[in-house]
Design an enzyme around this catalytic site. Structure first.
Site, PDB file in Angstrom:
ATOM      1  N   ASP A 185       0.829  -1.210   0.000  1.00  0.00           N
ATOM      2  CA  ASP A 185       0.000   0.000   0.000  1.00  0.00           C
ATOM      3  C   ASP A 185       0.865   1.262   0.000  1.00  0.00           C
ATOM      4  O   ASP A 185       2.090   1.197  -0.159  1.00  0.00           O
ATOM      5  CB  ASP A 185      -0.967  -0.036   1.203  1.00  0.00           C
ATOM      6  CG  ASP A 185      -0.229  -0.044   2.538  1.00  0.00           C
ATOM      7  OD1 ASP A 185       0.963   0.318   2.569  1.00  0.00           O
ATOM      8  OD2 ASP A 185      -0.855  -0.430   3.554  1.00  0.00           O
ATOM      9  N   GLU A 186       0.233   2.369   0.188  1.00  0.00           N
ATOM     10  CA  GLU A 186       0.922   3.655   0.131  1.00  0.00           C
ATOM     11  C   GLU A 186       1.989   3.798   1.223  1.00  0.00           C
ATOM     12  O   GLU A 186       2.890   4.616   1.128  1.00  0.00           O
ATOM     13  CB  GLU A 186      -0.120   4.774   0.282  1.00  0.00           C
ATOM     14  CG  GLU A 186       0.289   6.050  -0.396  1.00  0.00           C
ATOM     15  CD  GLU A 186      -0.836   7.071  -0.389  1.00  0.00           C
ATOM     16  OE1 GLU A 186      -0.565   8.219  -0.737  1.00  0.00           O
ATOM     17  OE2 GLU A 186      -1.976   6.713  -0.023  1.00  0.00           O
TER      18      GLU A 186
END
Lengths: 96, 141
Positions: B16-17
Site C-alpha cells: 500500500d501507500e
C-alpha cells in the site's frame, strides 16, 4: 429418552433447550420460543450454519439423520415440526 | 499436525501507500496454500464440481502480527481440521522466509452445497473419502 419422545409437549421443551445449548443462544430461554414459530428467518432467526450444528446434535442425541437441506427445511420448520420429525424417525427405527 | 508449505514473494502491486503488504492480499496468499493442499487430494474446485458440490467460504479470520514489505520472500503454511459439522476449516500461517517470523495467521471455514445450491448436512461417498484422506494427511505428526 423414550418417555420424552413419546410426549410431544416434553419433546418440544427438550428441543428448545437443546437448540439454546447447542447454538449457545444468549438471552433466550425455552419460554421465548413458540412451538409453531419458524426456527429461521422471521422466527428464531437461525441460519444455515446453525442448522449444521443442530443436525450433529440431533444425530448424537436421537440417532436420527438429517441428510440435506431438503429434509432439513421440513424438520426445522418449527420446534413442533422438529418434534414430529423425530417422533416419526423414532417410530421408523422401532419398526426396522 | 502437518502443514503444507508454499513459497511466494510480496509483489510491488501488493503493497500500500505506506510500503507494507495490504491486508486483503493475505487472503490471496491463503488461497495459494489452500489450492496447493486441495490439489494433492483431488479436491480442486473443478474436481468438487465433478463430484456435484461446491464449497463456499462462510467464515474468515486473520490476525496480523508483523508487516511484510515489497520483495519479502514468504512461506504460506496450510493445514486442515475437520469440524464436527459438515464443513472444512483451513488454518494458515504466513511467515517471513529469512527468519521464520510470523507475519499473520488465519482461518477459513467452508461448507458444502450441491451444484444446485442446496446445503449438504452430511458428507458422504467419494467426497467423504477424499476429505478423509486430506484430514489424515494433516493429522500426521
Amino acid at each position: 429418552m423414550e418417555e420424552i419422545i413419546n410426549s410431544n409437549g416434553k419433546l418440544c421443551e427438550f428441543l428448545k433447550k437443546m437448540i439454546i445449548d447447542t447454538l449457545r443462544l444468549e438471552d433466550i430461554t425455552p419460554g421465548d420460543i413458540e412451538n409453531e414459530a419458524s426456527l429461521f428467518k422471521d422466527g428464531l432467526g437461525l441460519d444455515s450454519i446453525d442448522a449444521l450444528e443442530l443436525v450433529v446434535a440431533i444425530e448424537k442425541i436421537f440417532n436420527i439423520i438429517i441428510e440435506d437441506e431438503d429434509v432439513g427445511k421440513k424438520a426445522f420448520a418449527s420446534v413442533n415440526a422438529l418434534a414430529v420429525f423425530i417422533q416419526d424417525g423414532y417410530q421408523r427405527a422401532l419398526k426396522n | 499436525m502437518k502443514w503444507l508449505e508454499t513459497d511466494d514473494v510480496v509483489r510491488f502491486n501488493e503493497v500500500d501507500e505506506w510500503g507494507i503488504a495490504w491486508h486483503g492480499h493475505y487472503m490471496a496468499w491463503f488461497e495459494v496454500g489452500r489450492m496447493a493442499l486441495l490439489r494433492r487430494f483431488d479436491l480442486l474446485p473443478r474436481q468438487m464440481v465433478e463430484l456435484g458440490v461446491i464449497a463456499p467460504v462462510i467464515r474468515l479470520k486473520c490476525d496480523f502480527k508483523h508487516p511484510a514489505v515489497c520483495g519479502d520472500s514468504i512461506i504460506v503454511r496450510t493445514t486442515v481440521i475437520k469440524p464436527e459439522i459438515a464443513a472444512l476449516t483451513f488454518k494458515f500461517e504466513v511467515l517471513l522466509k529469512e527468519n521464520q517470523r510470523l507475519l499473520a495467521q488465519g482461518e477459513t471455514t467452508q461448507v458444502f452445497l450441491t451444484t444446485s445450491k442446496k446445503m449438504i448436512y452430511r458428507i458422504s461417498g467419494e467426497l467423504a473419502k477424499r476429505i478423509d484422506t486430506l484430514i489424515r494427511y494433516c493429522q500426521k505428526e
